[in-house]
Design a protein around this motif. Structure first.
Motif, short mmCIF file in Angstrom:
data_model
loop_
_atom_site.label_atom_id
_atom_site.label_comp_id
_atom_site.label_asym_id
_atom_site.label_seq_id
_atom_site.Cartn_x
_atom_site.Cartn_y
_atom_site.Cartn_z
N TRP A 209 0.97 -1.52 0.23
CA TRP A 209 -0.01 -0.21 0.10
C TRP A 209 0.99 1.12 0.05
CZ3 TRP A 209 -3.78 -3.54 -0.08
CH2 TRP A 209 -4.53 -3.30 -0.27
N GLU A 210 1.99 1.17 0.67
CA GLU A 210 2.92 2.42 1.02
C GLU A 210 3.82 2.73 -0.56
OE1 GLU A 210 5.44 1.60 4.16
OE2 GLU A 210 4.22 1.54 4.96
N ARG A 211 3.71 1.47 -1.70
CA ARG A 211 4.68 1.83 -3.02
C ARG A 211 3.05 1.82 -3.65
NH1 ARG A 211 8.73 -3.33 -2.76
NH2 ARG A 211 10.96 -2.37 -1.27
N GLY A 212 1.52 2.14 -3.06
CA GLY A 212 1.27 2.74 -4.57
C GLY A 212 0.41 1.56 -5.09
N LEU A 213 -0.41 0.13 -4.08
CA LEU A 213 -0.46 -0.44 -5.19
C LEU A 213 -2.13 -0.54 -5.62
CD1 LEU A 213 -1.02 -3.75 -5.95
CD2 LEU A 213 -2.15 -4.31 -3.48
N VAL A 214 -2.33 1.27 -5.11
CA VAL A 214 -3.98 1.03 -5.05
C VAL A 214 -3.63 2.21 -6.74
CG1 VAL A 214 -6.03 2.62 -5.62
CG2 VAL A 214 -5.32 1.83 -2.41
N ALA A 215 -2.67 3.10 -6.78
CA ALA A 215 -2.32 3.75 -8.74
C ALA A 215 -2.06 2.38 -8.96
CB ALA A 215 -1.58 5.32 -7.98
N GLU A 216 -1.46 1.08 -9.03
CA GLU A 216 -0.55 0.65 -9.96
C GLU A 216 -1.91 0.50 -10.42
OE1 GLU A 216 2.62 -2.00 -10.46
OE2 GLU A 216 1.06 -3.35 -8.99
N ALA A 217 -3.17 -0.52 -9.73
CA ALA A 217 -3.82 -1.45 -9.70
C ALA A 217 -4.83 -0.01 -10.89
CB ALA A 217 -4.97 -1.93 -8.85
N ARG A 218 -5.17 0.91 -9.92
CA ARG A 218 -6.03 2.02 -11.47
C ARG A 218 -5.88 1.88 -12.48
NH1 ARG A 218 -6.08 5.64 -7.75
NH2 ARG A 218 -7.59 5.17 -7.44
N GLU A 219 -4.64 2.11 -12.65
CA GLU A 219 -3.09 2.22 -14.15
C GLU A 219 -3.19 1.04 -14.89
OE1 GLU A 219 -0.75 1.92 -17.77
OE2 GLU A 219 -0.51 0.19 -15.23
N ALA A 234 -5.86 -11.27 -9.28
CA ALA A 234 -4.22 -11.60 -8.47
C ALA A 234 -4.66 -11.14 -6.82
CB ALA A 234 -2.83 -11.33 -9.07
N LEU A 235 -4.15 -11.60 -5.57
CA LEU A 235 -4.11 -11.19 -4.33
C LEU A 235 -3.72 -10.36 -4.51
CD1 LEU A 235 -2.84 -14.78 -2.63
CD2 LEU A 235 -4.91 -14.10 -2.11
N GLY A 236 -4.77 -9.25 -3.90
CA GLY A 236 -4.06 -7.54 -3.92
C GLY A 236 -4.87 -6.87 -4.54
N TYR A 237 -4.87 -7.41 -5.77
CA TYR A 237 -5.69 -6.48 -6.92
C TYR A 237 -7.59 -6.32 -7.17
CZ TYR A 237 -0.78 -6.01 -8.53
OH TYR A 237 0.52 -5.78 -8.93
N ALA A 238 -7.51 -8.20 -6.87
CA ALA A 238 -8.97 -8.25 -6.86
C ALA A 238 -9.29 -7.53 -5.47
CB ALA A 238 -9.16 -9.61 -6.11
N GLN A 239 -9.41 -7.52 -4.38
CA GLN A 239 -9.51 -6.45 -3.86
C GLN A 239 -9.60 -5.03 -3.89
OE1 GLN A 239 -7.39 -8.88 -2.87
NE2 GLN A 239 -8.37 -10.35 -1.31
N VAL A 240 -8.03 -4.61 -4.14
CA VAL A 240 -8.51 -2.89 -4.39
C VAL A 240 -9.50 -2.69 -6.25
CG1 VAL A 240 -6.95 -1.25 -5.59
CG2 VAL A 240 -6.08 -2.36 -3.68
N LEU A 241 -10.04 -3.66 -6.33
CA LEU A 241 -10.37 -3.59 -7.72
C LEU A 241 -12.01 -3.63 -7.39
CD1 LEU A 241 -9.57 -5.80 -10.47
CD2 LEU A 241 -9.37 -3.48 -11.01
N ARG A 242 -12.41 -3.68 -5.71
CA ARG A 242 -13.50 -3.49 -4.90
C ARG A 242 -13.51 -2.65 -4.26
NH1 ARG A 242 -16.07 -8.52 -1.55
NH2 ARG A 242 -17.56 -6.57 -1.57
N VAL A 243 -12.28 -1.64 -4.41
CA VAL A 243 -12.50 -0.32 -4.29
C VAL A 243 -12.85 0.70 -4.81
CG1 VAL A 243 -11.27 1.37 -3.07
CG2 VAL A 243 -10.01 -0.70 -1.73
N LEU A 244 -11.97 0.21 -6.46
CA LEU A 244 -11.90 1.72 -7.07
C LEU A 244 -13.32 0.86 -7.57
CD1 LEU A 244 -8.80 0.91 -8.87
CD2 LEU A 244 -9.33 2.58 -7.28
N ASP A 245 -14.41 0.58 -7.28
CA ASP A 245 -15.19 0.22 -8.06
C ASP A 245 -16.74 0.44 -6.85
OD1 ASP A 245 -14.52 -0.88 -10.50
OD2 ASP A 245 -15.34 -3.00 -9.44
N GLY A 246 -16.13 1.01 -5.95
CA GLY A 246 -17.33 1.62 -4.80
C GLY A 246 -17.78 0.22 -3.89
#
Length: 302
Positions: A209-219, A234-246
């Motif tokens: 998260w500190e290195r920017g996983l959310v920004a990487e997934a968004r890109e 993939a682990l981490g990305y699947a969870q972040v996609l749910r965040v980006l989808d609200g």
């Protein structure tokens, strides 16, 4: 020339030891992490940075676009091609990764069952309706060994296991032949006490998260991550996609990534423990220098 394989659960220190072994043995690294084959999946897969590679050549990384499905058969071809090239240069191939089936594909005498497009299409259509956990529950009834080796959220692998069962009438894991090296090898497994491994996983997720996983997934969403049948789960990305989808907040995503990764690490341990050829080393309290010494001794013993 034997291939040196460094295996074990996520966050056990495989990447660092692999680089050290390559430096000590005049070697090059071959990736055996299924998600590190995807271009752009860097932070969430803990892909070694250029600095962490310390000048050691790495192979079979960044092969597929995030929209492409994974193929262990294609990976087998690429990994063996890389190993052959390294050995032709008179150097040592160091296979590094925790994807058990990929490690076996690279090292063992094995071929993979064919496919049936009609069966696959029917199962994929059902997956889209009922979801991966429901199909995983069916797999657990029909093929408990396969279900134990596959995450309930990995819809593509669940579909593949069910497909192989229908095509062959046998279990997915049962289809794997007895371990026999096609490529002479020494496998070194890294073992970390569970409480320490759990803590390492939590720290790794925080660092992602500190290195920017959310920004990487968004890109990566702009390159088709959501549509990717493998990379998007993939682990981490699947969870972040749910965040980006609200659908969830970041606190849940971090906690769920930790929980899911810990479960995945236990499955990795179980997979590699079944292989009696693995030489296990304690990688908990050992310094990196001491661990390297034990690994080199294990290689010399073989």
């Amino acid at each position: 020339m034997k291939v040196i394989a460094v295996v074990g659960p996520t966050a056990s220190g495989k990447t660092g030891l692999g680089v050290q072994l390559a430096q000590a043995l005049d070697g090059e690294v071959v990736n055996a992490d299924s998600m590190q084959l995807y271009r752009g999946l860097d932070i969430g897969t803990a892909k070694a940075t250029r600095e962490e590679r310390q000048g050691v050549p790495h192979h079979v990384l960044d092969v597929w676009d995030v929209t492409e499905p994974a193929s262990v058969a294609e990976y087998q071809r690429l990994a063996r091609q890389a190993v052959a090239g390294i050995q032709a240069r008179g150097r040592t191939a160091v296979l590094v990764g925790g994807s058990g089936l990929y490690v076996r594909a690279a090292l063992d005498d094995m071929a993979f069952p064919g496919t049936d497009e009609a069966v696959r299409a029917r199962l994929e259509a059902e997956l889209a309706v009922v979801g991966a956990p429901a199909l995983h529950a069916r797999l657990a009834e029909r093929d408990p060994a396969a279900a134990a080796a596959i995450l309930p959220t990995n819809g593509r692998r669940v579909v593949r296991a069910l497909e192989v069962g229908e095509i062959t009438g046998r279990g997915f894991v049962a289809e794997l032949p007895d371990p026999t090296y096609a490529v002479p090898a020494v496998q070194i497994g890294l073992r970390v006490p569970r409480p320490e491994l759990d803590e390492r996983i939590a720290r790794r997720v925080d660092l992602m998260w500190e290195r920017g996983l959310v920004a990487e997934a968004r890109e990566l969403c702009g390159r088709g991550l959501r549509e990717g049948p493998t990379a998007g789960r993939a682990l981490g990305y699947a969870q972040v996609l749910r965040v980006l989808d609200g659908e969830a907040d970041e606190e849940w995503a971090r906690e769920d990534t930790v929980r899911t990764t810990r479960r995945f690490a236990r499955r990795q341990e179980s997979w590699f423990r079944r292989d009696s050829r693995v030489r296990w080393l304690d990688a908990g309290a050992e310094s990196s220098g001491a661990l390297l010494g034990h690994a080199l001794a294990a290689v010399a013993d073989e």
